[in-house]
Design an enzyme around this catalytic site. Structure first.
Site, PDB file in Angstrom:
ATOM      1  N   HIS A 365     -62.139 -14.978  45.246  1.00 33.75           N
ATOM      2  CA  HIS A 365     -63.090 -16.073  45.070  1.00 33.75           C
ATOM      3  C   HIS A 365     -62.657 -17.346  45.771  1.00 33.75           C
ATOM      4  O   HIS A 365     -63.478 -18.119  46.231  1.00 33.75           O
ATOM      5  CB  HIS A 365     -63.404 -16.283  43.597  1.00 33.75           C
ATOM      6  CG  HIS A 365     -64.364 -15.240  43.122  1.00 33.75           C
ATOM      7  ND1 HIS A 365     -63.948 -14.082  42.498  1.00 33.75           N
ATOM      8  CD2 HIS A 365     -65.707 -15.125  43.286  1.00 33.75           C
ATOM      9  CE1 HIS A 365     -65.013 -13.321  42.272  1.00 33.75           C
ATOM     10  NE2 HIS A 365     -66.077 -13.926  42.737  1.00 33.75           N
ATOM     11  N   ARG A 472     -73.914 -18.882  42.164  1.00 36.78           N
ATOM     12  CA  ARG A 472     -72.853 -18.465  41.241  1.00 36.78           C
ATOM     13  C   ARG A 472     -72.766 -19.518  40.146  1.00 36.78           C
ATOM     14  O   ARG A 472     -72.136 -20.565  40.336  1.00 36.78           O
ATOM     15  CB  ARG A 472     -71.520 -18.350  41.984  1.00 36.78           C
ATOM     16  CG  ARG A 472     -71.451 -17.211  42.986  1.00 36.78           C
ATOM     17  CD  ARG A 472     -70.048 -17.106  43.583  1.00 36.78           C
ATOM     18  NE  ARG A 472     -69.829 -15.842  44.261  1.00 36.78           N
ATOM     19  CZ  ARG A 472     -70.005 -15.642  45.560  1.00 36.78           C
ATOM     20  NH1 ARG A 472     -70.421 -16.621  46.326  1.00 36.78           N
ATOM     21  NH2 ARG A 472     -69.769 -14.460  46.104  1.00 36.78           N
ATOM     22  N   ARG A 508     -77.625 -16.443  39.208  1.00 38.71           N
ATOM     23  CA  ARG A 508     -76.936 -15.344  38.535  1.00 38.71           C
ATOM     24  C   ARG A 508     -76.401 -15.847  37.199  1.00 38.71           C
ATOM     25  O   ARG A 508     -75.848 -16.946  37.135  1.00 38.71           O
ATOM     26  CB  ARG A 508     -75.781 -14.864  39.417  1.00 38.71           C
ATOM     27  CG  ARG A 508     -74.992 -13.755  38.778  1.00 38.71           C
ATOM     28  CD  ARG A 508     -73.955 -13.223  39.725  1.00 38.71           C
ATOM     29  NE  ARG A 508     -72.835 -14.137  39.889  1.00 38.71           N
ATOM     30  CZ  ARG A 508     -71.829 -13.921  40.731  1.00 38.71           C
ATOM     31  NH1 ARG A 508     -71.841 -12.847  41.501  1.00 38.71           N
ATOM     32  NH2 ARG A 508     -70.839 -14.767  40.829  1.00 38.71           N
ATOM     33  N   GLU A 606     -73.290  -3.546  41.987  1.00 40.52           N
ATOM     34  CA  GLU A 606     -71.896  -3.878  42.325  1.00 40.52           C
ATOM     35  C   GLU A 606     -70.920  -2.772  41.964  1.00 40.52           C
ATOM     36  O   GLU A 606     -69.741  -2.856  42.283  1.00 40.52           O
ATOM     37  CB  GLU A 606     -71.456  -5.140  41.571  1.00 40.52           C
ATOM     38  CG  GLU A 606     -72.321  -6.344  41.848  1.00 40.52           C
ATOM     39  CD  GLU A 606     -71.707  -7.621  41.310  1.00 40.52           C
ATOM     40  OE1 GLU A 606     -70.957  -8.258  42.048  1.00 40.52           O
ATOM     41  OE2 GLU A 606     -71.974  -7.964  40.146  1.00 40.52           O
ATOM     42  N   ASN A 629     -69.122  -7.417  47.740  1.00 38.40           N
ATOM     43  CA  ASN A 629     -67.688  -7.716  47.529  1.00 38.40           C
ATOM     44  C   ASN A 629     -67.119  -6.799  46.453  1.00 38.40           C
ATOM     45  O   ASN A 629     -66.060  -6.208  46.607  1.00 38.40           O
ATOM     46  CB  ASN A 629     -67.480  -9.160  47.090  1.00 38.40           C
ATOM     47  CG  ASN A 629     -68.094 -10.146  48.048  1.00 38.40           C
ATOM     48  OD1 ASN A 629     -68.282  -9.817  49.210  1.00 38.40           O
ATOM     49  ND2 ASN A 629     -68.414 -11.323  47.572  1.00 38.40           N
ATOM     50  N   ASP A 630     -67.841  -6.726  45.356  1.00 31.86           N
ATOM     51  CA  ASP A 630     -67.372  -5.862  44.279  1.00 31.86           C
ATOM     52  C   ASP A 630     -67.676  -4.405  44.559  1.00 31.86           C
ATOM     53  O   ASP A 630     -66.864  -3.528  44.277  1.00 31.86           O
ATOM     54  CB  ASP A 630     -68.013  -6.285  42.942  1.00 31.86           C
ATOM     55  CG  ASP A 630     -67.232  -7.422  42.313  1.00 31.86           C
ATOM     56  OD1 ASP A 630     -65.990  -7.319  42.271  1.00 31.86           O
ATOM     57  OD2 ASP A 630     -67.842  -8.412  41.896  1.00 31.86           O
ATOM     58  N   ARG A 640     -60.057  -6.288  45.590  1.00 31.30           N
ATOM     59  CA  ARG A 640     -60.451  -7.265  46.600  1.00 31.30           C
ATOM     60  C   ARG A 640     -59.479  -8.434  46.718  1.00 31.30           C
ATOM     61  O   ARG A 640     -59.544  -9.212  47.668  1.00 31.30           O
ATOM     62  CB  ARG A 640     -61.875  -7.775  46.319  1.00 31.30           C
ATOM     63  CG  ARG A 640     -62.009  -8.493  45.001  1.00 31.30           C
ATOM     64  CD  ARG A 640     -63.464  -8.684  44.602  1.00 31.30           C
ATOM     65  NE  ARG A 640     -63.982  -9.979  44.973  1.00 31.30           N
ATOM     66  CZ  ARG A 640     -65.165 -10.453  44.598  1.00 31.30           C
ATOM     67  NH1 ARG A 640     -65.971  -9.704  43.841  1.00 31.30           N
ATOM     68  NH2 ARG A 640     -65.576 -11.628  44.957  1.00 31.30           N
ATOM     69  N   CYS A 677     -75.948  -9.905  48.975  1.00 26.87           N
ATOM     70  CA  CYS A 677     -75.419 -11.270  48.892  1.00 26.87           C
ATOM     71  C   CYS A 677     -73.894 -11.325  48.921  1.00 26.87           C
ATOM     72  O   CYS A 677     -73.302 -12.365  48.681  1.00 26.87           O
ATOM     73  CB  CYS A 677     -75.944 -11.968  47.640  1.00 26.87           C
ATOM     74  SG  CYS A 677     -75.455 -11.153  46.120  1.00 26.87           S
TER      75      CYS A 677
HETATM   76  C1  PEP Z   1     -70.234  -9.654  45.095  1.00 27.40           C
HETATM   77  O1  PEP Z   1     -69.511  -9.023  44.324  1.00 27.40           O
HETATM   78  O2  PEP Z   1     -70.515  -9.259  46.242  1.00 27.40           O
HETATM   79  C2  PEP Z   1     -70.786 -10.957  44.695  1.00 27.40           C
HETATM   80  C3  PEP Z   1     -71.660 -11.570  45.431  1.00 27.40           C
HETATM   81  O3  PEP Z   1     -70.296 -11.505  43.545  1.00 27.40           O
HETATM   82  P1  PEP Z   1     -68.868 -12.237  43.432  1.00 27.40           P
HETATM   83  O4  PEP Z   1     -68.278 -12.315  44.797  1.00 27.40           O
HETATM   84  O5  PEP Z   1     -69.110 -13.578  42.843  1.00 27.40           O
HETATM   85  O6  PEP Z   1     -68.122 -11.319  42.519  1.00 27.40           O
HETATM   86 MG    MG Z   2     -69.458  -9.641  42.236  1.00 22.14          MG
END
Ligand code: PEP
Ligand code: MG
Length: 746
Positions: A365, A472, A508, A606, A629-630, A640, A677
């Site tokens: 993050h 977020r 979200r 995710e 990302n997740d 990650r 996203c």
């Molecule tokens: C993701 O997981 O791709 C996402 C957009 O959420 P975050 O990065 O805040 O976990």
């Molecule tokens: Mg995520």
């Protein structure tokens, strides 16, 4: 063996430099294995030689003198085969290499093991004995275990330059003109001054630090001491009714230890010798603690722990005092073993130039936040010599993942030129601002922005984004000491909805857990990534969820551009439950007289479970959004945030592309709308494939928006579809990346 291993590693930890560290190891190993001598050879890549870097048993003048060429000797065999050798007579081995000092006795029995870090051989540890016999299997296992444990520390010395310095005969090395390597997480070049962030209230993490302004240091210390006394006194008063007198006496003892002629004074004296208040505190506390620890009496031993806990408390006050007094230079480069979103938020506007951290990876993050702020970042830097970097000039190369400490004038000039070229390139994209994200053959995609963890809506509006694809909402919950009230949240959400209206804003719901923690809502888990995260937390706490939903709905009055989306969904029932709560909040607010519309509802894909339920999930909502990302971390089983496996976190991995393609097809079959996203949406190699799969929207951070638009405007959708069909038959991310590069960017 385990106790011995721990003891050696503990001694290694407190060695002042690499030279002493290696000496400690050879001495301990020789004793433990009862060998005639023990040597460590480090591999000099430049000269392709194994250099004797530490010995116990041989003449010390042999250090740096014995240099075995690669390909020669038993040492080379061990390194090249990457396995130990245990033989009864080294002297009769055909590859024995005998460069030794005059008069040295040669021994027969030989055992050696490689020191390997992430597939790279750094050196070899070898022991020898006079007798013609093999070493015990247990000794061999011990040496292999020790090497595996030491490898990380030696690799760190390699990154920080101490390894090479030692090979060139310098036992200590000043940190200048060195290059640190990490993971390139946010593109761009930054040149600035390091501000080091140390872990909070950890006495063991306090480095040796000297100071120039003793008076200022004493003033800060006095203020911290006063705060600490006050805290303890208040705590004592608060507990006076409920604690028995014996326990209360502990607080009195703490207070008297902090008195002028006790610990406080010892620390003052140490500061006056020119060391920082934190280092002085650490030294004084450690001395007292050791004094109690060696006592036989269990009660007195416990007092050592009391001293430590008092020291931790005083350290926390000191850190707080220094944090508020910290001055951030104009081009601050934040440096720390771990940098948090809160650390970034502390830097005044416009002063943050770059970020370097020992932990973290591309989709941590803190990297996402840095990207949103367009601040170059190199994370996962192994062996970051943080204590030596404070106030040094650094160059952060976020494109290549390199950091230069006190670089030469020529290198600095080169980077200044590169920096100004990059700025020009960005300015050249501005003409795309009002043009649609449309391929050469007329295929339109909606381009939206991700907002948070800080609200950078200004730049997104200037870039004419088509809406917010991901807000977020954690931003409303950070930097506080309690959950925000409904009204506090409403104000933040209202600003965002108003700024973008009539364009859609996808908010979200709170997504905490994993690597996003709230100081006032601690979650302790062994495996946080698979634990209590996102929608799981908020459904368990409907009181928190409902306040947030009410705030969002109230904020949307008269604007009607609110979309609400749930993170980390892994079961259909989670959506059903969340929708019931939203409907309840909606009805309550209507009854309270608010003129609001029911928002569009969405779910994030995710986790793999959601992939295989796309159609069922899609039926329950208005839209879906892939959190790549997740999703990548869970599909590939690659954390990650973990620098060790960063090279395996591959967004073009065939499994990821097949999953995304399936998600889009299933969503379309359910007649719904789909966005992506995660950070992958701004990866230039992924963009043609995402367009070809049929994503309706790409949501990126604002810093990349125009770049992504430029990629879309330069491709043909029919060509992208052909490329997609081709890559879906390929076996590796590398093959796919090369293919896309060649098809679209050469
Ligand atoms: C993701 O997981 O791709 C996402 C957009 O959420 P975050 O990065 O805040 O976990
Ligand atoms: Mg995520």
């Amino acid at each position: 063996m385990l106790t011995t291993l721990r003891r050696i590693l503990h001694e290694v930890d407190s060695a002042p430099d690499l030279f002493h560290l290696l000496q400690t190891v050879v001495k301990s190993v020789r004793t433990v294995i009862n060998a005639g001598y023990c040597n460590i050879f480090l591999y000099d890549e430049e000269q392709q030689k194994y250099v004797l870097s530490a010995t116990d048993g041989l003449d010390e003048r042999a250090i740096n003198y014995i240099r075995i060429p690669s390909g020669k000797g038993l040492v080379s065999i061990i390194a090249e085969r990457a396995e130990p050798i245990n033989i009864e007579d080294a002297l009769s081995h055909p590859q024995f290499y005998s460069e030794v000092l005059q008069g040295e006795v040669l021994y027969h029995g030989f055992l050696g093991a490689p020191i390997i870090h992430r597939k790279q051989t750094l050196g070899v540890i070898a022991v020898q004995q006079r007798e013609k016999s093999r070493f015990d299997a247990e000794d061999e296992a011990f040496l292999v275990t020790l090497c595996a444990q030491l490898a990380g520390t030696i690799a760190q010395a390699k990154t920080s330059g101490h390894f090479t310095a030692l090979l060139r005969g310098q036992t200590t090395k000043k940190v200048e003109n060195i290059t640190l390597k990490g993971i390139p997480c946010v593109n761009g070049i930054a040149i600035g001054q390091a501000t080091v962030i140390y872990p909070q209230a950890d006495l063991d993490a306090v480095p040796d630090q000297s100071i120039e302004d003793i008076d200022q240091e004493l003033t800060i210390f006095e203020q911290a001491l006063t705060t600490c006394r006050k805290e303890i006194y208040n705590l004592r008063q608060r507990l006076a009714q409920s604690l028995p007198a014996k326990e209360l006496a502990l607080f009195d003892a703490y207070l008297s230890m902090l008195e002028d002629n006790s610990l406080g004074n010892e620390i003052r004296v140490a500061i006056k010798t020119g060391i920082s208040a934190q280092s002085a505190l650490r030294d004084v506390i450690t001395t007292h603690e050791q004094y109690f620890e060696v006592m036989d009496d269990a009660y007195l031993q416990e007092r050592g722990a009391d001293i430590r806990s008092l020291g931790q408390r005083l350290l926390a006050c000191l850190q707080e005092q220094q944090r508020t007094a910290r001055i951030y230079p104009a081009n601050t480069i934040l440096v720390g073993e771990e940098i948090s979103a809160a650390d970034l938020a502390e830097v005044p506007d416009g002063r943050l130039a770059g970020i370097i951290s020992g932990r973290g990876s591309i989709n941590s993050h803190v990297a996402i936040l840095a990207r949103a702020l367009s601040v170059p970042a190199v994370l996962g830097v192994e062996g970051l010599p943080i204590a030596e970097l404070d106030k040094q000039e650094l160059i952060v190369d976020g494109n290549l993942g390199q950091v230069f400490v006190a670089a030469s004038t020529e290198l600095r000039q080169e980077y200044l030129t590169q920096q100004s070229q990059e700025q020009q390139l960005k300015a050249n994209l501005l003409h795309l601002r009002d043009l649609p994200a449309e391929t050469l053959d007329g295929h339109r995609i909606s381009l939206r922005v991700n907002i948070g963890l800080t609200i950078n809506r200004g730049s997104s509006l200037r870039l004419n984004a088509e809406g917010v694809g991901l807000f977020r909402s954690e931003v409303a919950f950070l930097g506080r000491d309690r959950f925000p009230t409904e009204e506090e949240q409403r104000v933040i959400y209202r600003q965002l909805l108003t700024a973008f209206a009539p364009r859609p804003v996808i908010m979200r719901t709170l997504d905490i857990g994993g690597d996003k923690a709230l100081t006032y809502f601690g979650i302790e888990e062994d495996n946080p990534a698979l634990g209590w995260r996102g929608i799981r937390v908020t459904l368990d706490h409907p009181e928190v969820f409902l306040v947030q939903i009410r705030a969002m709905l109230r904020a949307s009055e008269g604007l009607n551009n609110l979309h609400i989306m749930f993170p980390m969904v892994s079961m259909c029932s989670e959506i059903d439950e969340a929708k019931i709560l939203i409907t309840r909040a909606f009805n309550e607010l209507r009854e309270e007289g608010l003129d609001i519309q029911f928002p569009a509802i969405g779910a994030m894909i995710e986790v793999p479970a959601a992939v295989y339920q796309t159609r069922q999930l899609a039926k329950r909502v208005d839209f879906l959004s892939v959190g790549s990302n997740d999703l990548i971390q869970y599909l590939l089983a690659v954390d990650r945030n973990n620098a060790y496996v960063a090279h395996m976190y591959q967004s073009l991995h065939p499994a990821v592309l097949h999953a995304l393609n399936y998600i889009v097809q299933e969503t379309k079959a359910a007649g719904k709308w789909i966005s992506i996203c995660g950070e992958m949406a701004s990866d230039q190699l992924a963009v043609p494939l995402l367009a070809a799969m049929g994503f309706d929207c790409l949501s990126t951070h604002s810093a990349n928006l125009l770049q992504v638009k430029s990629h879309i405007r330069n491709i043909r959708i029919d060509q992208a579809k052909e490329a997609l069909a081709a890559v879906l038959t390929m076996d590796s991310a590398k093959e796919i990346a090369d293919y896309i590069q060649q098809q679209f960017y050469m």
